[in-house]
Design a protein around this motif. Sequence first.
Motif, PDB file in Angstrom:
ATOM      1  N   SER B 281       0.819  -1.209   0.000  1.00 51.30           N
ATOM      2  CA  SER B 281       0.000   0.000   0.000  1.00 51.30           C
ATOM      3  C   SER B 281       0.857   1.266   0.000  1.00 51.30           C
ATOM      4  O   SER B 281       0.323   2.368  -0.023  1.00 51.30           O
ATOM      5  N   SER B 282       2.183   1.105   0.016  1.00 57.45           N
ATOM      6  CA  SER B 282       3.045   2.296  -0.006  1.00 57.45           C
ATOM      7  C   SER B 282       3.473   2.592  -1.433  1.00 57.45           C
ATOM      8  O   SER B 282       3.602   1.679  -2.249  1.00 57.45           O
ATOM      9  N   ALA B 283       3.695   3.876  -1.732  1.00 53.67           N
ATOM     10  CA  ALA B 283       4.073   4.250  -3.095  1.00 53.67           C
ATOM     11  C   ALA B 283       5.439   3.667  -3.444  1.00 53.67           C
ATOM     12  O   ALA B 283       6.371   3.693  -2.649  1.00 53.67           O
ATOM     13  N   THR B 286      11.967   4.368  -6.546  1.00 53.08           N
ATOM     14  CA  THR B 286      12.822   3.977  -7.672  1.00 53.08           C
ATOM     15  C   THR B 286      14.282   4.113  -7.266  1.00 53.08           C
ATOM     16  O   THR B 286      14.597   4.463  -6.126  1.00 53.08           O
ATOM     17  N   GLU B 287      15.168   3.900  -8.247  1.00 49.34           N
ATOM     18  CA  GLU B 287      16.607   3.989  -8.004  1.00 49.34           C
ATOM     19  C   GLU B 287      16.983   5.340  -7.385  1.00 49.34           C
ATOM     20  O   GLU B 287      17.881   5.425  -6.544  1.00 49.34           O
ATOM     21  N   ALA B 288      16.287   6.380  -7.807  1.00 49.44           N
ATOM     22  CA  ALA B 288      16.594   7.725  -7.312  1.00 49.44           C
ATOM     23  C   ALA B 288      16.341   7.852  -5.809  1.00 49.44           C
ATOM     24  O   ALA B 288      16.818   8.795  -5.178  1.00 49.44           O
ATOM     25  N   HIS B 289      15.593   6.900  -5.245  1.00 47.51           N
ATOM     26  CA  HIS B 289      15.239   6.987  -3.827  1.00 47.51           C
ATOM     27  C   HIS B 289      16.072   6.063  -2.941  1.00 47.51           C
ATOM     28  O   HIS B 289      15.776   5.915  -1.764  1.00 47.51           O
ATOM     29  N   LEU B 290      17.089   5.427  -3.508  1.00 46.30           N
ATOM     30  CA  LEU B 290      17.799   4.402  -2.729  1.00 46.30           C
ATOM     31  C   LEU B 290      18.417   4.941  -1.443  1.00 46.30           C
ATOM     32  O   LEU B 290      18.617   4.197  -0.493  1.00 46.30           O
ATOM     33  N   ASP B 295      12.291   5.852   7.363  1.00 49.70           N
ATOM     34  CA  ASP B 295      11.716   6.403   8.586  1.00 49.70           C
ATOM     35  C   ASP B 295      10.439   7.145   8.187  1.00 49.70           C
ATOM     36  O   ASP B 295      10.240   7.478   7.014  1.00 49.70           O
ATOM     37  N   TYR B 296       9.590   7.394   9.174  1.00 51.25           N
ATOM     38  CA  TYR B 296       8.268   7.966   8.877  1.00 51.25           C
ATOM     39  C   TYR B 296       8.347   9.237   8.038  1.00 51.25           C
ATOM     40  O   TYR B 296       7.776   9.303   6.947  1.00 51.25           O
ATOM     41  N   GLU B 297       9.059  10.256   8.540  1.00 47.74           N
ATOM     42  CA  GLU B 297       9.062  11.562   7.884  1.00 47.74           C
ATOM     43  C   GLU B 297       9.716  11.556   6.498  1.00 47.74           C
ATOM     44  O   GLU B 297       9.108  12.003   5.532  1.00 47.74           O
ATOM     45  N   GLN B 301       8.004  12.523   2.923  1.00 48.36           N
ATOM     46  CA  GLN B 301       8.454  13.624   2.060  1.00 48.36           C
ATOM     47  C   GLN B 301       8.606  13.203   0.607  1.00 48.36           C
ATOM     48  O   GLN B 301       8.471  14.027  -0.293  1.00 48.36           O
ATOM     49  N   VAL B 302       8.915  11.914   0.358  1.00 43.17           N
ATOM     50  CA  VAL B 302       9.008  11.486  -1.042  1.00 43.17           C
ATOM     51  C   VAL B 302       7.694  10.841  -1.489  1.00 43.17           C
ATOM     52  O   VAL B 302       7.650  10.102  -2.474  1.00 43.17           O
ATOM     53  N   GLY B 303       6.628  11.094  -0.769  1.00 41.94           N
ATOM     54  CA  GLY B 303       5.303  10.657  -1.204  1.00 41.94           C
ATOM     55  C   GLY B 303       4.992   9.206  -0.913  1.00 41.94           C
ATOM     56  O   GLY B 303       4.046   8.642  -1.446  1.00 41.94           O
ATOM     57  N   SER B 304       5.785   8.586  -0.047  1.00 42.84           N
ATOM     58  CA  SER B 304       5.512   7.188   0.281  1.00 42.84           C
ATOM     59  C   SER B 304       5.297   7.067   1.787  1.00 42.84           C
ATOM     60  O   SER B 304       4.955   8.056   2.439  1.00 42.84           O
TER      61      SER B 304
END
Lengths: 190, 426
Positions: B281-283, B286-290, B295-297, B301-304
């Motif tokens: 259920s989480s967004a 991608t590689e850019a987010h590795l 953590d919660y915050e 912030q990255v929409g997930s």
Amino acid sequence: MPGLSEAARSEIRALGARYEQRQSALLPALFVAQREAGWLPPDVLEAVAEALEVPLSEVAAVASFYRLYFLRPPGRHQLLLCTNLACLLNGADRLRAHLEARLGVRPGETTPDGFFTFRTWECLAWCDHAPMMMVDEERYGPLTPELVDEVLARYRAGAGPAGRPAEPAGRPGSASRAAEPGGGAAQGGG
Amino acid sequence: MGERILLPWLERDDAFDLEAYLRAGGYETARTVLRTMAPADVIAAVERSGLRGKGGAGFPTGRKWAFIPKDAPVKYLVVNGDEAEPCTFKDHRLLERAPHLLLEGMVLAAFAVGIRKAYVYVRREGYLARRRLEQAVAEAYAHGVLGRRIFGTDVDLDVVVHTGAGAYIAGEETALLESLEGRRAMPRARPPYPAVVGLYGQPTVINNVETLCHVPAILRLGPEAYARLGPPALFSVSGHVRRPGLYELPLGTPLRELIFEHAGGLRPGRRFKAAFPGGSSSALLTEAHLDVPLDYEPLRQVGSMLGSASQIVLDDSACIVRVIARTVEFYMEESCGKCTPCREGTVWLAQVFERLLHGRGRMADLDLLQHISDGMTGACFCPLGESVPPSLNASLRHFRHEYEYHIRTGRCDVEERLAAPRVAAS
Ligand code: SF4
């Protein structure tokens, strides 16, 4: 007496007494009934309603909502193949095709000999053993077509869960995998 | 037990047994706390530790306990062990391997809030978990850890183990109460919240299994020392990693470290493609987010979101359209049918995906997917329906080309690449 034996009725009444409100015992009571009758035909639902003193409509509403109640007679063994993400990513599609071929039925159906009811299932929380399936209360994974064949043969031979399949060629063990009771592919007993 | 709080219990293969649990120091914390601390101080300690609910919503546990009216004559503790979020398996493992740890956490919670009756709701499919838990409850009664006058104090607690019957929605806390009262698991309107009107209409604390398993350590170490450990969290890791399993790491560990250092990285020759950081259920990330800290915050912030902290890792052999179609199918299957956006929206989405996957998609379907998703966002009665849009939207944003390829060619680019000779694949 139609529906349920007196023993089952009194077991259901005892369940009712564990809760502040009798209807809370409805889910477990339906499992007691299903254990005895094999499935939940209308007269069994009525017997449960009577024993718990809850309206039949409530009993029917609950029995038809949850997936583990059988409103039609099931096969002798329940075979649930997980097809959710972790299993899908690890080849559940291939295992599903293999099972369909071996059992000669599609998901949701029972083999003609009444031995297995084959169902695809949502996550069974054994994702670090994906792809996996459950036969009755026993889990098997990571599955290969060979392991599936071995498990089916064991059940058909009447060995059931006591006959454990051999340990699959191990992936390197993570903390959880290395620590499974019995260390093998199957788990249960306890 | 060093830096790790829960993992040592999971690594032992005997801690489900009372004797072994006691030998390892089990129930010592509860004994000491019940004899020496005031309930309000226990709540304050849990608040100071920063512990947040591990079932998905992440609500601060101490604050939840503090909401319960002190003077209510009857109040309940309900443990949510109905874990069925795809690719989450930590609560199951805790029940199977450390049921006494849960019971110790329950005794502490019940003491803190002044509760005398608790129910543990376990998913029916967790057969071993239920057997182990029932055995642990029986042992705990025999040992004076449950029942009347626990540890010789004037604290009483009764525990009933209850099982579901195969319905994911029963994990939603108000649906769980309905199910526990013997009805269809359909969510209730909130407010009133369960803390005020819960089980049988009485104030009720609902905590997740893992959440309660943290409580003994918080009181043993002290909230500050506990918080300095990260605070610790259990990550379920599955999908395309070499070592799927449970990992206990501080909150804020980057996704890259979890996948590549702890979970053994990807299979040889494979590239990272995407991951769900908090169950399906989480967004999608991608590689850019590795390097995003888990953590919660930071995840918000990255929409997930962190959710149940279950990482589902996808390498480049995964077709995103197929993956999202499967999650849509899951929520369609599990929708309780109470509200229209979820009941109808999931079915409609599934129909569109069916077209896309069978080479009958149209370019207009991409807007249609977005339209249905927008119509569900903020409009569903409970979190289940709201679980669909995040990953769907993220996939349309980051992997639109894969959808377009399916529509243009009627084929899957990932499958074609996998089938092509090795040289072309790299
Ligand atoms: S969002 Fe879905 S699961 Fe939740 S109440 Fe509506 S129909 Fe039921």
